[in-house]
Scaffold this motif. Sequence first.
Motif, PDB file in Angstrom:
ATOM      1  N   GLY A  64       1.007  -1.146  -0.148  1.00  0.00           N
ATOM      2  CA  GLY A  64       0.246   0.002   0.162  1.00  0.00           C
ATOM      3  C   GLY A  64       0.764   1.210   0.034  1.00  0.00           C
ATOM      4  O   GLY A  64       0.458   2.072  -0.482  1.00  0.00           O
ATOM      5  N   GLU A  65       2.064   1.141   0.550  1.00  0.00           N
ATOM      6  CA  GLU A  65       3.090   2.525   0.474  1.00  0.00           C
ATOM      7  C   GLU A  65       3.197   2.924  -0.943  1.00  0.00           C
ATOM      8  O   GLU A  65       3.501   4.089  -0.853  1.00  0.00           O
ATOM      9  CB  GLU A  65       4.366   2.032   1.333  1.00  0.00           C
ATOM     10  N   ALA A  66       3.192   1.790  -1.719  1.00  0.00           N
ATOM     11  CA  ALA A  66       3.657   2.524  -3.221  1.00  0.00           C
ATOM     12  C   ALA A  66       2.616   3.476  -3.741  1.00  0.00           C
ATOM     13  O   ALA A  66       2.750   4.148  -4.737  1.00  0.00           O
ATOM     14  CB  ALA A  66       3.881   1.084  -4.040  1.00  0.00           C
ATOM     15  N   TYR A  67       1.463   3.348  -3.083  1.00  0.00           N
ATOM     16  CA  TYR A  67       0.271   4.320  -3.592  1.00  0.00           C
ATOM     17  C   TYR A  67      -0.030   5.273  -2.619  1.00  0.00           C
ATOM     18  O   TYR A  67      -1.192   5.873  -2.827  1.00  0.00           O
ATOM     19  CB  TYR A  67      -0.779   3.303  -3.948  1.00  0.00           C
ATOM     20  N   LYS A  68       0.820   5.760  -1.865  1.00  0.00           N
ATOM     21  CA  LYS A  68       0.370   6.553  -0.744  1.00  0.00           C
ATOM     22  C   LYS A  68      -0.016   8.084  -1.381  1.00  0.00           C
ATOM     23  O   LYS A  68      -0.522   8.651  -0.687  1.00  0.00           O
ATOM     24  CB  LYS A  68       1.382   6.703   0.233  1.00  0.00           C
ATOM     25  N   ASP A  69       0.859   8.353  -2.393  1.00  0.00           N
ATOM     26  CA  ASP A  69       0.565   9.660  -3.102  1.00  0.00           C
ATOM     27  C   ASP A  69      -0.769   9.761  -4.088  1.00  0.00           C
ATOM     28  O   ASP A  69      -1.120  10.817  -4.772  1.00  0.00           O
ATOM     29  CB  ASP A  69       1.804  10.093  -3.870  1.00  0.00           C
ATOM     30  N   ASP A  70      -1.441   8.668  -4.169  1.00  0.00           N
ATOM     31  CA  ASP A  70      -2.555   8.517  -5.092  1.00  0.00           C
ATOM     32  C   ASP A  70      -3.804   9.263  -4.090  1.00  0.00           C
ATOM     33  O   ASP A  70      -4.073   8.350  -3.180  1.00  0.00           O
ATOM     34  CB  ASP A  70      -2.785   7.037  -5.620  1.00  0.00           C
TER      35      ASP A  70
ATOM     36  N   THR B  51      -7.227  -3.965   4.458  1.00  0.00           N
ATOM     37  CA  THR B  51      -8.199  -5.353   4.430  1.00  0.00           C
ATOM     38  C   THR B  51      -7.510  -6.504   3.732  1.00  0.00           C
ATOM     39  O   THR B  51      -7.383  -7.640   3.892  1.00  0.00           O
ATOM     40  CB  THR B  51      -9.387  -4.774   4.061  1.00  0.00           C
ATOM     41  N   VAL B  52      -7.115  -6.037   2.299  1.00  0.00           N
ATOM     42  CA  VAL B  52      -6.350  -6.866   1.635  1.00  0.00           C
ATOM     43  C   VAL B  52      -5.186  -7.575   2.173  1.00  0.00           C
ATOM     44  O   VAL B  52      -4.839  -8.684   2.140  1.00  0.00           O
ATOM     45  CB  VAL B  52      -5.937  -6.257   0.158  1.00  0.00           C
ATOM     46  N   ALA B  53      -4.617  -6.841   2.838  1.00  0.00           N
ATOM     47  CA  ALA B  53      -3.267  -7.068   3.722  1.00  0.00           C
ATOM     48  C   ALA B  53      -3.567  -8.292   4.647  1.00  0.00           C
ATOM     49  O   ALA B  53      -3.139  -9.494   4.753  1.00  0.00           O
ATOM     50  CB  ALA B  53      -2.506  -6.158   4.312  1.00  0.00           C
ATOM     51  N   VAL B  54      -4.923  -8.224   5.147  1.00  0.00           N
ATOM     52  CA  VAL B  54      -5.300  -9.216   6.397  1.00  0.00           C
ATOM     53  C   VAL B  54      -5.786 -10.433   5.568  1.00  0.00           C
ATOM     54  O   VAL B  54      -5.355 -11.723   6.075  1.00  0.00           O
ATOM     55  CB  VAL B  54      -6.666  -8.438   7.025  1.00  0.00           C
ATOM     56  N   MET B  55      -6.414 -10.396   4.392  1.00  0.00           N
ATOM     57  CA  MET B  55      -6.861 -11.293   3.618  1.00  0.00           C
ATOM     58  C   MET B  55      -5.800 -12.311   3.043  1.00  0.00           C
ATOM     59  O   MET B  55      -5.466 -13.481   2.995  1.00  0.00           O
ATOM     60  CB  MET B  55      -7.977 -11.062   2.271  1.00  0.00           C
TER      61      MET B  55
ATOM     62  N   ARG C 168     -10.550  -5.161  14.271  1.00  0.00           N
ATOM     63  CA  ARG C 168     -11.713  -4.601  13.651  1.00  0.00           C
ATOM     64  C   ARG C 168     -11.853  -5.166  12.124  1.00  0.00           C
ATOM     65  O   ARG C 168     -12.938  -5.367  11.768  1.00  0.00           O
ATOM     66  CB  ARG C 168     -11.246  -2.811  13.377  1.00  0.00           C
ATOM     67  N   ILE C 169     -10.710  -5.413  11.406  1.00  0.00           N
ATOM     68  CA  ILE C 169     -10.883  -5.839  10.079  1.00  0.00           C
ATOM     69  C   ILE C 169     -11.322  -7.265  10.031  1.00  0.00           C
ATOM     70  O   ILE C 169     -12.098  -7.794   9.560  1.00  0.00           O
ATOM     71  CB  ILE C 169      -9.325  -5.906   9.481  1.00  0.00           C
ATOM     72  N   VAL C 170     -10.610  -7.952  11.180  1.00  0.00           N
ATOM     73  CA  VAL C 170     -11.096  -9.593  10.998  1.00  0.00           C
ATOM     74  C   VAL C 170     -12.514  -9.710  11.658  1.00  0.00           C
ATOM     75  O   VAL C 170     -13.379 -10.093  11.029  1.00  0.00           O
ATOM     76  CB  VAL C 170     -10.263 -10.214  11.919  1.00  0.00           C
ATOM     77  N   HIS C 171     -12.910  -8.686  12.576  1.00  0.00           N
ATOM     78  CA  HIS C 171     -14.424  -8.789  13.003  1.00  0.00           C
ATOM     79  C   HIS C 171     -15.507  -8.527  11.786  1.00  0.00           C
ATOM     80  O   HIS C 171     -16.256  -9.224  11.621  1.00  0.00           O
ATOM     81  CB  HIS C 171     -14.461  -7.740  13.970  1.00  0.00           C
TER      82      HIS C 171
END
Length: 283
Positions: free
Chosen positions: A18-24, A34-38, A66-69
């Motif tokens: 996600g850091e690659a898109y921090k300026d988007d 959420t994708v990282a958790v999955m 929170r994401i898992v819940h």
Amino acid sequence: MTTFRDLRGISSFDPDEGEAYKDDPLFMRSVARTVAVMSAFQSARHPLSLSQVATAAGVDRSAAQRIVHSLLKLGMLTRDPEDRGYLPGLRVLDMTHDLLRLNPMLQRANPVMLELRRRVRERVDLSLFDDVRVVYALRMPSKHEIFSATIVGHAVPTYCTAGGIAILSLLPDEKVADIVKRSDLTPFTRHTIRTLDEVMVHVHATRERGHSVLCRQLLNHEVAIGAPIRDSSGAPIGAIHVAGSLQEWTAESFSDSFGPLVQNAAQTVSEKAPIGIRKGIQE
């Protein structure tokens, strides 16, 4: 001492992606988390605890909770039946089914793969190109297979597999070198190729022959051949490969018997280039 890898899946997960898109300005960091958790389950070999999910996903425990819940409520995650942790939920299979049924190339490939399997009577696979790895999207096993050889979504390295070498044969040499440089070169067997020079030997041979032939790369008893699938521009997007046993075949007899069939199947599945592009390729 030489270290050999097992056949666990090759993960695409990068917790810092996600850091690659921090300026988007349109990019949502919450979705990335959420994708990282999955994706934390890609390298798992058992249910994961909340702490293990947080560590694997690269998020703090509060965010993971929170994401898992939320994912539990939505059916994307589930509790292990023995309450040892969390597992992907049934709705993940719905998404896999959607990918397989809606992808136009896979729609074309299904009848071709069925006919190829009928004719060769060996294991037939179709994999999709994903940089340093190829991911199995269609699998038609033979009589005697290990479990990992039957699972859609299983991933293996590009640089040392029949499908991967077939794909690399369509890329410029500098792109091949870049992929090999970024790959984990830990061998699966004592025969697994480990250097760029060895990879290029197979790439050049595949360019001349029209299909790849590799032996004992992932399994000591296996011979495999592969041919690339192209998109409408001629770029590789995947491969069809057939695998057999060296107890029944030599590399030469396997290639002679099935190479033309695999090449024809891959050409049939490949997209046809528009007339303008086709003319440019021919020129």
